[in-house]
Design an enzyme around this catalytic site. Structure first.
Site, short mmCIF file in Angstrom:
data_model
loop_
_atom_site.label_atom_id
_atom_site.label_comp_id
_atom_site.label_asym_id
_atom_site.label_seq_id
_atom_site.Cartn_x
_atom_site.Cartn_y
_atom_site.Cartn_z
N ARG A 96 -7.69 -10.07 18.70
CA ARG A 96 -7.15 -10.67 19.93
C ARG A 96 -6.96 -9.56 20.94
NH1 ARG A 96 -2.01 -8.66 19.62
NH2 ARG A 96 -1.07 -8.45 17.54
N GLU A 111 0.84 -1.18 0.00
CA GLU A 111 0.00 0.00 0.00
C GLU A 111 0.88 1.25 0.00
OE1 GLU A 111 -2.35 -0.53 3.51
OE2 GLU A 111 -0.89 0.45 4.81
#
Length: 883
Positions: free
Chosen positions: A398, A306
């Site tokens: 998480r 990116e």
């Protein structure tokens, strides 16, 4: 689980060690001082615990009276099956009864992780009244997280890579099933973002504390997360929507959108598999390195690319979502202080962030979580550029390392919330039924990651034993860690020592508290990044909230100046004082005696011995063999001396780590003056330890050179059976080869011993020496007091029985090794006398320590009772420990 013993002591129940039989022969550990009602005997009565069952747990449950011996309920699962649930209480280390809160349908929770996050999960589980289960690799067998749980089990084997043990999904699932675990918390790292692990937990009937497997797949894959963000209108940086697998694809993107670009691992995070590329010439090599790093860390080398945003702030939003579509945020964290894309210092909330941007980040984070049907705790990460524009980065499905700062400003226990949501609780059950119900931000909190890395050596990880470890405390300071003094920092795992969290009503006060906390750390034995962290939290850009992800790169000279650090100053002072004590003052302006320049002369051979040939007991040994040597020693009138100076001097005194160079200077006089000595004990574990670790010498060369200078006196060494001269068991053929090589290089007498008198180990050593043709001196390690009739374990019969086994196996002499200085004169008379009467033809050799000041009397008593040889040491080299 089969509990071998259950012993009631006062109000505390102490359980024995369960052992799991099966693949890998996993051994269990049950922590003393902790037990639940399930550890009671089957017919034991259990008091009523009167649980208050939350509403979300009542549906589909079959209730059993809580006064029954083991309280069980069966809860319906998604697929309609049922699983047993046992309620009880946990007994703490001081006997404190921690009742099951009834907030979760679990009895046991396992953390599939290590270190501080494992301990964090155990603390959360204990507060919910759950039993906790740890796993550990063979390399982690002594690490604190193992002992912080109620039970602990080894996963993996010693021939596996240490990291691989915590990635062994099948072994972890087996341990969980055998231990009757209800839920597994993955922590962060390792298996926390592995959808296959979450899926296998579900297949095994175990609840995975985290998102659903399909969510982990969608959010753990950065390209899939990016597509989801685009679908719900969250801004993203221009980048690929699918993983790329070649540098050519990356170059096509770079030419289309322009440099700089950033390569990222498609699966994973933590800065691994990430590279910034600014030119075509860098791209191919950067892609290869990043892909290989990602494959090694996450098992997947795919990348995505990116546009690289220059000098952004890294802002992440903490979210909580339940199983019923409800999502709330717990505000943001600023993680801009990074080194090589790995976070170093985090704070909550972000200091100086525009309020409109902050609210937009909250809205988009919640919108994205709802869009993907997120469940449990997670983090939505963004970049905010200098113009206030922001871009979605990724979702971490998480708990984050930096979750602590959010807990400090909200009062919400994120780890407990994870467990409760996994157990079916709604956000309303947690008191977070709407965003308005989330507690308002209370002040500021900063976290620093203290690691065993040396900032002066490019943050090279350091390993070793923590000789001293004192941590900060006081108002507003929280410590999350898993080490203490004496622990060993392993080179195999992450270098995190502790997370220190400072909280205060304002950001400047929180920064002041952090500065004070870092200054209170006292760490000796390994290098740490504390001096670097102190420079970070004192820097003006950090204190004004202007730090971006380029903060460390831009301020290198100021952040890496450690001259004024107190810990380093004290270390240098200690080194200076040591230099003065050992070598004397030798600096400008020094006072006192200058360092000694004259080298002491080596001891001279007395004139009366100059013309005499070098003869001794070794001549008999070489000419006639070990049996004849033993017979000659027995027929000798009087007691013979063994000088242990050349070995004991290393072991007893720091200042007497003697070099081979110095020993060789004294060797000619030793050969002449001590020509009638029984032996010279001059080789063993202490020799190898000192020569290799401190003096950087070859102990084999020492043996060869001393043998040339002292050809007439038998050389004696200590042999620890299968441990040879080390502290671990070696292969039999390796020990045999070692003993054979030692014999060929000049060792004559091998004192074979085992500190616990383990007969099998002694017999192996005896056999090994026999094959090499050396003198076998089997050893009785002495403890207790044979002269005290009240001591019935290590009595005279014990030592006589042990001696019988050794003599029957074939030895040339017996040694009594009194390592603790416990052998009293009367006990020596009894023990030596009994051995002499039982074995009239076997030479007896006595070694003791003068710890109690009775060593000389003990040796005289031993000689009078019939000992043939006694050990002694040159007085100046013996400290108080040798006789």
């Amino acid at each position: 689980v089969k509990h071998i013993t259950t012993i009631a002591t006062g109000s505390m129940l102490r359980q024995g060690c369960p052992r799991f039989e099966g693949a890998g022969s996993l051994q269990g550990f049950s922590r003393p001082g902790r037990s639940s009602v399930t550890g009671l005997r089957p017919n034991a009565a259990v008091p009523s615990i009167g649980l208050q069952i939350p509403q979300h747990l009542k549906h589909g449950a079959v209730t059993v009276p809580v006064s029954s011996p083991i309280h069980r309920r069966r809860l319906s699962t998604r697929n309609g099956s049922t699983q047993p649930h046992r309620q009880g209480s946990v007994t703490g280390e001081e006997g404190l009864q921690i009742a099951h809160t009834g907030e979760v349908p679990f009895r046991k929770v396992l953390c599939a992780n290590r270190g501080e996050i494992a301990i964090r999960v155990f603390r959360a589980g204990t507060e919910l009244g759950l039993r906790t289960v740890a796993i550990y690799s063979p390399a982690d067998r002594l690490q604190p997280h193992r002992y912080k749980a109620d039970e602990a089990y080894c996963v993996g084997t010693s021939d596996m890579q240490p990291v691989a043990c915590y990635l062994d999904v099948d072994s972890i699932i087996k341990v969980a099933k055998d231990a009757e675990v209800d839920a597994i918390h993955p922590g962060y790292g390792f298996l926390s973002e592995r959808a296959d692990f979450a899926r296998k937990c579900s297949e095994a009937g175990i609840t995975f504390v985290g998102p659903l497997p399909q969510t982990i797949e969608a959010m753990g894959d950065k390209t899939a997360a990016r597509r989801a963000a685009i679908e719900c209108g969250v801004p993203v940086v221009p980048g690929t929507n699918q993983p790329i697998s070649s540098p050519a694809e990356a170059m096509t993107f770079a030419h289309q959108h322009g440099y700089p670009v950033i390569l990222k691992a498609a699966m994973g995070g933590g800065g691994r598999g990430m590279r910034v590329v600014r030119t075509d010439g860098e791209l191919a090599d950067a892609f290869s390195r990043a892909s290989n790093e990602a494959k090694a860390a996450f098992g997947d080398g795919r990348m995505f690319i990116e546009k690289f945003v220059e000098e952004p702030r890294h802002i992440e939003v903490q979210i909580l979502a339940d199983n019923y579509g409800n999502v709330v945020h717990l505000y943001e964290r600023d993680c801009s202080v990074q080194r090589r894309h790995q976070k170093v210092v985090e704070m909550a909330p972000s200091y100086g962030l525009d309020e409109k941007v902050r609210q937009a980040l909250f809205d988009d984070a919640v919108k994205l979580a709802r869009h993907v049907g997120y469940r449990n705790a997670g983090t939505v990460e963004f970049m905010v550029d200098k113009q206030g524009d922001y871009y979605f980065l990724e979702v971490n499905p998480r708990v984050q390392v930096e979750h602590t700062v959010t807990e400090e400003i909200t009062g919400v226990d994120i780890v407990q919330s994870q467990i409760m949501i996994a157990g079916g609780a709604s956000l309303a059950d947690l008191g977070l039924g709407s965003q308005a119900a989330v507690p308002p931000i209370n002040g500021f909190s900063i976290q620093c990651r203290v690691t065993s890395e040396d900032p002066e050596q490019n943050f090279q990880p350091d390993s070793g034993r923590l000789e001293a470890y004192r941590v900060p405390g006081g108002p507003g300071i929280r410590m999350d860690g898993a080490v203490t003094t004496g622990n060993v920092m392993s080179r195999y795992y992450d270098s995190l020592l502790a997370k220190v969290i400072a909280s205060a009503p304002t950001f400047p006060k929180a920064a002041q508290k952090m500065q004070r906390a870092l200054s209170e750390f006292q760490v000796r034995g390994i290098k740490t990044n504390i001096p670097f962290l102190e420079n970070v939290v004192r820097h003006p850009d950090f204190l004004t909230g202007a730090a971006t992800t380029s903060f460390i790169e831009q301020n290198g000279p100021a952040l890496f100046n450690f001259e004024g650090h107190g810990s380093l100053r004290s270390s240098k002072l200690l080194m200076f004082l040591a230099e003065q004590v050992v070598n004397g003052p030798n600096h400008p302006g020094a006072v006192g005696l200058p360092p000694a320049k004259a080298a002491p002369p080596p001891p001279a051979v007395p004139p009366s011995l100059l013309d005499k040939p070098l003869v001794g007991w070794r001549d008999i040994l070489l000419a006639q063999g070990p049996e004849a040597w033993a017979a000659a020693v027995r027929s000798h009138k009087g007691v013979l001396l063994t000088d242990t100076t050349m070995r004991d001097a290393h072991q007893s005194l720091l200042a007497t780590r003697m070099r081979t160079h110095d020993m060789l200077k004294a060797a000619p006089a030793t050969a002449a003056i001590l020509s009638h000595a029984a032996s010279l004990e001059m080789w063993g574990g202490a020799t190898f330890d000192v020569a290799l670790r401190f003096l950087h010498e070859c102990p084999w060369k020492r043996l060869e050179k001393l043998r040339e200078q002292v050809p007439n006196i038998p050389f004696q060494m200590l042999l620890r059976g299968v441990n040879a001269v080390g502290y671990t068991s070696y292969p039999d053929n390796a020990v045999d080869a070692f003993v054979r090589e030692a014999r060929l290089n000049g060792v004559d007498i091998f004192r074979v011993f085992d500190s616990l008198n383990y007969v099998d180990n002694l017999l192996f050593g005896i056999d090994s020496v026999r094959k090499a043709g050396g003198v076998i001196e089997a050893t009785l390690c002495y403890t207790g007091d044979v002269s005290d009739p009240g001591r019935t374990k290590y009595n005279l019969d014990y030592y006589l029985e042990l001696a019988e086994k050794l003599v029957a196996h074939g030895v040339h002499s017996l040694a009594i090794k009194d390592m603790a200085g416990l052998l009293k004169p009367r006990a020596a008379t009894m023990l030596v006398g009994a051995l002499r009467q039982r074995f009239p033809n076997v030479p007896i050799h006595v070694h003791t320590h003068d710890s109690a000041g009775t060593g000389v009397a003990t040796q005289l008593a031993a000689a009078y009772a019939g000992a043939d040889m006694i050990d002694c040491c040159m007085d100046s080299m013996s400290e108080i420990g040798r006789a």
